[in-house]
Design an enzyme around this catalytic site. Structure first.
Site, PDB file in Angstrom:
ATOM      1  N   ARG A 144       0.837  -1.217   0.000  1.00  0.00           N
ATOM      2  CA  ARG A 144       0.000   0.000   0.000  1.00  0.00           C
ATOM      3  C   ARG A 144       0.861   1.253   0.000  1.00  0.00           C
ATOM      4  NH1 ARG A 144      -1.927  -3.104   3.907  1.00  0.00           N
ATOM      5  NH2 ARG A 144      -3.793  -4.260   3.358  1.00  0.00           N
ATOM      6  N   ILE A 145       1.786   1.336   0.973  1.00  0.00           N
ATOM      7  CA  ILE A 145       2.542   2.584   1.152  1.00  0.00           C
ATOM      8  C   ILE A 145       3.676   2.687   0.124  1.00  0.00           C
ATOM      9  CG2 ILE A 145       3.963   3.906   2.773  1.00  0.00           C
ATOM     10  CD1 ILE A 145       2.226   2.524   5.030  1.00  0.00           C
ATOM     11  N   ASP A 151      10.485  -6.337  -3.876  1.00  0.00           N
ATOM     12  CA  ASP A 151       9.327  -6.922  -3.197  1.00  0.00           C
ATOM     13  C   ASP A 151       9.100  -8.305  -3.788  1.00  0.00           C
ATOM     14  OD1 ASP A 151       6.862  -7.720  -2.194  1.00  0.00           O
ATOM     15  OD2 ASP A 151       6.151  -5.658  -2.007  1.00  0.00           O
ATOM     16  N   ALA A 166       8.640   2.483   8.607  1.00  0.00           N
ATOM     17  CA  ALA A 166       7.876   1.222   8.702  1.00  0.00           C
ATOM     18  C   ALA A 166       7.784   0.742  10.151  1.00  0.00           C
ATOM     19  CB  ALA A 166       8.485   0.177   7.791  1.00  0.00           C
ATOM     20  N   ARG A 167       8.803   0.071  10.637  1.00  0.00           N
ATOM     21  CA  ARG A 167       8.833  -0.376  12.029  1.00  0.00           C
ATOM     22  C   ARG A 167      10.285  -0.330  12.517  1.00  0.00           C
ATOM     23  NH1 ARG A 167       4.413   0.773  12.550  1.00  0.00           N
ATOM     24  NH2 ARG A 167       2.603  -0.460  13.101  1.00  0.00           N
ATOM     25  N   ASP A 203      11.333   7.383  11.722  1.00  0.00           N
ATOM     26  CA  ASP A 203      10.070   7.755  12.390  1.00  0.00           C
ATOM     27  C   ASP A 203       9.653   6.706  13.419  1.00  0.00           C
ATOM     28  OD1 ASP A 203       7.582   9.364  12.594  1.00  0.00           O
ATOM     29  OD2 ASP A 203       6.626   7.590  11.740  1.00  0.00           O
ATOM     30  N   GLU A 243       9.384   2.642  22.114  1.00  0.00           N
ATOM     31  CA  GLU A 243       8.700   3.905  21.796  1.00  0.00           C
ATOM     32  C   GLU A 243       8.009   4.490  23.024  1.00  0.00           C
ATOM     33  OE1 GLU A 243       6.377   3.452  18.226  1.00  0.00           O
ATOM     34  OE2 GLU A 243       8.213   3.433  17.057  1.00  0.00           O
ATOM     35  N   HIS A 267       7.115   8.854  15.472  1.00  0.00           N
ATOM     36  CA  HIS A 267       6.134   7.846  15.010  1.00  0.00           C
ATOM     37  C   HIS A 267       4.773   8.494  14.730  1.00  0.00           C
ATOM     38  CE1 HIS A 267       4.804   3.360  15.084  1.00  0.00           C
ATOM     39  NE2 HIS A 267       4.186   4.047  14.146  1.00  0.00           N
TER      40      HIS A 267
HETATM   41  N1  LIG Z   1       5.069   5.087  10.850  1.00  0.00           N
HETATM   42  C1  LIG Z   1       3.750   4.946  10.831  1.00  0.00           C
HETATM   43  O1  LIG Z   1       3.011   5.767  11.394  1.00  0.00           O
HETATM   44  C2  LIG Z   1       3.141   3.790  10.078  1.00  0.00           C
HETATM   45  C3  LIG Z   1       1.769   3.815   9.762  1.00  0.00           C
HETATM   46  C4  LIG Z   1       1.226   2.778   9.014  1.00  0.00           C
HETATM   47  C5  LIG Z   1       2.022   1.714   8.595  1.00  0.00           C
HETATM   48  N2  LIG Z   1       3.337   1.679   8.952  1.00  0.00           N
HETATM   49  C6  LIG Z   1       4.202   0.566   8.559  1.00  0.00           C
HETATM   50  O2  LIG Z   1       4.472   0.677   7.185  1.00  0.00           O
HETATM   51  C7  LIG Z   1       4.851  -0.619   6.677  1.00  0.00           C
HETATM   52  C8  LIG Z   1       4.179  -0.869   5.331  1.00  0.00           C
HETATM   53  O3  LIG Z   1       2.772  -0.860   5.480  1.00  0.00           O
HETATM   54  P1  LIG Z   1       1.812  -1.197   4.237  1.00  0.00           P
HETATM   55  O4  LIG Z   1       0.427  -0.857   4.673  1.00  0.00           O
HETATM   56  O5  LIG Z   1       2.356  -0.628   2.981  1.00  0.00           O
HETATM   57  O6  LIG Z   1       1.965  -2.783   4.180  1.00  0.00           O
HETATM   58  P2  LIG Z   1       1.540  -3.742   2.978  1.00  0.00           P
HETATM   59  O7  LIG Z   1       1.297  -5.069   3.609  1.00  0.00           O
HETATM   60  O8  LIG Z   1       0.472  -3.135   2.143  1.00  0.00           O
HETATM   61  O9  LIG Z   1       2.858  -3.815   2.081  1.00  0.00           O
HETATM   62  C9  LIG Z   1       4.032  -4.432   2.517  1.00  0.00           C
HETATM   63  C10 LIG Z   1       4.768  -4.939   1.292  1.00  0.00           C
HETATM   64  O10 LIG Z   1       6.024  -5.456   1.740  1.00  0.00           O
HETATM   65  C11 LIG Z   1       6.290  -6.627   0.966  1.00  0.00           C
HETATM   66  N3  LIG Z   1       7.281  -7.447   1.652  1.00  0.00           N
HETATM   67  C12 LIG Z   1       7.091  -8.362   2.639  1.00  0.00           C
HETATM   68  N4  LIG Z   1       8.266  -8.906   3.010  1.00  0.00           N
HETATM   69  C13 LIG Z   1       9.201  -8.328   2.233  1.00  0.00           C
HETATM   70  C14 LIG Z   1      10.604  -8.484   2.136  1.00  0.00           C
HETATM   71  N5  LIG Z   1      11.273  -9.346   2.910  1.00  0.00           N
HETATM   72  N6  LIG Z   1      11.274  -7.726   1.243  1.00  0.00           N
HETATM   73  C15 LIG Z   1      10.617  -6.843   0.436  1.00  0.00           C
HETATM   74  N7  LIG Z   1       9.274  -6.685   0.466  1.00  0.00           N
HETATM   75  C16 LIG Z   1       8.580  -7.403   1.369  1.00  0.00           C
HETATM   76  C17 LIG Z   1       4.938  -7.281   0.799  1.00  0.00           C
HETATM   77  O11 LIG Z   1       4.940  -8.183  -0.307  1.00  0.00           O
HETATM   78  C18 LIG Z   1       4.024  -6.084   0.592  1.00  0.00           C
HETATM   79  O12 LIG Z   1       3.874  -5.787  -0.780  1.00  0.00           O
HETATM   80  C19 LIG Z   1       4.468  -1.615   7.776  1.00  0.00           C
HETATM   81  O13 LIG Z   1       5.623  -1.977   8.486  1.00  0.00           O
HETATM   82  C20 LIG Z   1       3.550  -0.811   8.684  1.00  0.00           C
HETATM   83  O14 LIG Z   1       3.564  -1.277  10.006  1.00  0.00           O
HETATM   84  C21 LIG Z   1       3.916   2.705   9.677  1.00  0.00           C
END
Ligand SMILES: NC(=O)c1ccc[n+]([C@@H]2O[C@H](COP(=O)([O-])OP(=O)(O)OC[C@H]3O[C@@H](n4cnc5c(N)ncnc54)[C@H](O)[C@@H]3O)[C@@H](O)[C@H]2O)c1
Length: 327
Positions: free
Chosen positions: A161-162, A181, A241-242, A266, A271, A290
């Protein structure tokens, strides 16, 4: 449906009056608590007879779950669900629903803001301005050299998504892209018009790397001393991400030694990070609290999506997104 009881263990909104009204309209009993730092016994007492539990940060442990009489759904307010023992819940036959789709735009915007902030050295520029103003003449030493971002290579690790939004939004900037990915379907790659490369290619060849994978066994410490050493000394790393995906110690050693040019972070292992967090002391780091997810719009959207999940529950429909205990 008058017998349904929804319990909120903790919340970050100023109040839940809107939710309370919506629940009243549906004839649902609604109780709210702030139990983030409460002892387990209080969490058990508050949730024991709930049909549906909504949790933000309170740990929903095996011990808590073992005391539940009639819970049929847990909704985690947010994307990650590491405070919830998904395995224990699965074993108890209770699905955990999470909300992954309320803030993708905001996180993509934040990642882009951080990328541009480091490319244009925005934080250092303010220091340069203050010093120049104090001494009465320009001294640009603190910000040169800078390089044109157009034409440089942006590595995106995780194109869900992101990550895919970052890609789509930044296409017009003139970046070259390296996208890693391994789990992206052929159909999705076609839709986005991308090809993927392996992780090492991203680390070795990118001028900027932004991480957007979930936290899994595979992605924990994805950025470590070995992968940092592959990066260009002029490269920047962005992590929205995390926290545990980056080995903080390795990054804290790499940054002052010129292994990479800078980092924008971030998210943290602990945390909020403690005052002795090693990156606080480094000049070539931008840290944000964050808050990538945050906007007033996202704050409203997650409330609507949680209400949608409650309505699905009341109608006997499955949650849109169910947490996986392997994650
Ligand atoms: N900082 C914040 O406030 C905040 C807010 C929302 C989400 N996030 C984090 O953002 C990250 C992404 O969220 P999202 O909604 O896009 O997730 P998502 O599940 O839509 O996308 C994650 C992508 O990563 C890919 N992936 C999985 N393992 C992988 C690897 N080893 N190497 C490469 N690609 C890999 C998956 O195939 C998927 O396409 C998550 O860690 C989420 O927790 C952070």
């Amino acid at each position: 449906m008058s017998s349904v009881k929804v319990v909120v263990t903790d919340f970050i909104e100023p109040d839940l009056e809107w939710e309370a009204k919506e629940m009243a309209r549906r004839g649902v009993e609604f109780q709210t608590h702030q139990l983030k730092f409460a002892p387990t016994s209080e969490v058990i007492a508050a949730t024991r007879d709930a049909d549906l539990v909504i949790v933000n940060m309170v740990p929903i442990t095996r011990e808590v779950v073992s005391q539940w009489d009639r819970c049929r759904l847990v909704i985690r307010h947010g994307v990650g669900y590491d405070n919830v023992d998904v395995r224990a819940l699965q074993q108890a036959g209770i699905p955990v629903c999470y909300i992954p789709d309320y803030c993708a735009e905001e996180v993509a915007e934040q990642a882009i803001a951080l990328l541009i902030a480091c490319g244009r050295k925005l934080v250092a520029s303010r220091r340069v301005l203050d010093c120049s103003s104090a001494q009465g003449s320009w001294d640009f030493a603190g910000v040169v050299p800078m390089f044109r971002m157009a034409g440089q290579t942006l590595g995106i690790i995780g194109c869900g998504r992101i990550g895919s939004l970052v890609y789509r939004k930044l296409k017009s900037f003139g970046f070259e892209f390296l996208i890693c990915d391994p789990y992206l379907s052929e159909e999705r790659k076609r839709e986005l018009g991308i090809e993927v490369v392996d992780q090492e290619t991203v680390f070795r060849n990118s001028d900027y790397i932004t991480i957007h994978t979930p936290l899994t066994a595979e992605t924990r410490k994805l950025v470590n001393a070995r992968t940092l050493a592959m990066m260009k000394p002029t490269a920047y790393l962005v992590n929205t991400a995390r926290g545990p995906m980056v080995d903080t110690q390795a990054l804290a050693e790499a940054l002052p030694n010129g292994v990479i040019a800078g980092a924008e972070i971030d998210v943290f292992d602990v945390e909020p990070p403690r005052p002795d967090f090693p990156l606080f002391a480094l000049p070539n780091v931008i840290l944000t609290p964050h808050l990538s997810w945050y906007s007033e719009d996202a704050g409203r959207r997650i409330r609507e999506l949680i209400l949608l999940e409650i309505d699905r529950f009341l109608a006997g429909e499955p949650p849109r997104y169910i947490a996986d205990c392997a994650a």
